[in-house]
Design an enzyme around this catalytic site. Sequence first.
Site, mmCIF file in Angstrom:
data_model
loop_
_atom_site.group_PDB
_atom_site.id
_atom_site.type_symbol
_atom_site.label_atom_id
_atom_site.label_comp_id
_atom_site.label_asym_id
_atom_site.label_seq_id
_atom_site.Cartn_x
_atom_site.Cartn_y
_atom_site.Cartn_z
ATOM 1 N N SER A 179 0.828 -1.205 0.000
ATOM 2 C CA SER A 179 0.000 0.000 0.000
ATOM 3 C C SER A 179 0.864 1.257 0.000
ATOM 4 C CB SER A 179 -0.961 -0.031 1.190
ATOM 5 O OG SER A 179 -1.903 1.003 1.099
ATOM 6 N N ASP A 238 -3.003 6.638 -3.486
ATOM 7 C CA ASP A 238 -1.815 6.052 -2.879
ATOM 8 C C ASP A 238 -1.267 4.997 -3.837
ATOM 9 O OD1 ASP A 238 -3.550 3.913 -2.473
ATOM 10 O OD2 ASP A 238 -2.825 3.507 -0.452
ATOM 11 N N ASP A 261 -1.063 1.765 -4.251
ATOM 12 C CA ASP A 261 -1.847 0.637 -4.778
ATOM 13 C C ASP A 261 -3.272 1.054 -5.106
ATOM 14 O OD1 ASP A 261 -2.696 0.832 -2.108
ATOM 15 O OD2 ASP A 261 -3.107 -1.307 -1.966
ATOM 16 N N ASP A 289 -5.886 2.068 -3.502
ATOM 17 C CA ASP A 289 -7.091 1.774 -2.730
ATOM 18 C C ASP A 289 -7.503 2.966 -1.864
ATOM 19 O OD1 ASP A 289 -5.104 1.546 -0.795
ATOM 20 O OD2 ASP A 289 -5.827 -0.351 0.017
#
Length: 539
Positions: A137, A280, A282, A284
């Site tokens: 992440s 961000d 990734d 999500d």
Amino acid sequence: MNPEDWIAHDPDPVTAAELSTCSPGELAARFAAPLRFGTAGLRGPVRGGPDAMNLAVVLRASWAVAQVLIAHRRAGSTVVVGRDARHGSEDFAMATAEVLAATGFSVLRLPDPLPTPVVAFAVRETGAAAGIQITASHNPAADNGYKVYFDGGVQIVSPIDADIEAAMASAPPADQIARRPVPPGGEELLARYIGRAAMVRRHRGQVRVALTPLHGVGGATAVAALRAAGFRDIHTVTSQFDPDPDFPTVAFPNPEEPGAADELLKLAADTGADIAIALDPDADRCAVGVPGSDGWRMLTGNETGWLLGDYLLSRLSPGRTADAVVASSVVSSQMLADIAQHHGARHVETLTGFKWLARADMPPIGQQGTVLVYAYEEAIGYCVDPDAVRDKDGISTAVLACDLVAALRDRGTSVIGELDELARRHGVHVTDAVTRRVADIDEAAEVMTRLRAAPPGMLAGFTVAATDLLYRRGPVTDALEFTGERDGTSVRVVVRPSGTEPKLKCYLEVARPPSDDLAGDRAEAQRVRQAVADAVRAW
């Protein structure tokens, strides 16, 4: 497994050689405790040893996931595997897919680095038994991770995580775990995801968008989803658009960190944009920037959470509101509860994390017969289409945020004007987060133990009561909540250790009742917020 045996069976010669050169003290530290499941998976630095992310750990984790699925009578079912663009992600995703295939599962290995919500969508869309995304992440560049979804594309919770950990402890040596090649596939699922994300749009109208994926994997997918939704005027931060695992232009690849959105806000001002979007790495999470009388600023996660929740509830068709559920976490603002009541919907407060928020309409957290329509938490995570993605999703959130700006402009108002309207209706709410970095989890535990043993009775002049969320009914968490009220002003602080980083986090909220003096109420709320923030820093 002792260090000598681990090194002898490490299938990666790079990490095996690295471990062989470690000092006895360093080697002992790396083997003191294995990497543990935190936020629905594993996360740690990419290096050798059982306490980090490496090929040996990934092979053993994948073998363990397979054993747990088999124990749940899902042998031979489909598992989706995806990855971001971090260091090691391609090799880790390949290894994950190959172990599961060798264990008899039908593995869908998604092509190319893709956003995490695509994996959550693919699990739900295909009816897969599980999904695994290789990602850390918004962690620093040195980290990577292993995120696990089970049925319905929902993050795993206890006891599944404990079962996987237990299976990992009994896994064969990494180089003895069987693997079978798996070709990439599932290109059509990305197209279906983009089409579904575009469908969250409720209004028609154009806006100019400035966007950055912060060197992550969300750029191309976000642009495609926005265009599919009808937004054509999109400007991107060129220096941050292509995936780069070193995140060269930001100190931390997290839109919430100071300075991370500077290039985005400059682009938004230079192009005359109507909204700025930062994903961000990734994709999500989604942060939103807007223009105001004093220039551009990024909204807080709670401000975006209020706006999107109110917008979605206001657009529900007649008859859907009574059974509709919106959810927010215990560390988020409490204004969403008032917004839900205003629209005749239900509000559920859950523990921190989307593994809980995604279950807000499922017993025992939620009530049977209700339907989750929206969930958010203050760390810029939003679930705006739970039927498609039961997790936070920065791509569909970006589409909905642009849609909201277009709808507000057609009504002759703006995001700042809408925040004023919410404050007039529900009172001024001011939130903040105070982070205390600690050396390790032991230091964070020491602070929590001290606060539990002698909880403060006063906070910035407010008499406060403490609630220990480790001992409440239902799901518990390692957190303390302090609440108090004086002369109409309420204060609330939730303190907890981070689940993924060496930090102690304090979440603050100051609220005042509705009035016509927004400026005065905001000034007083900010004064109290500062006093409370100063007090908790001394903890």
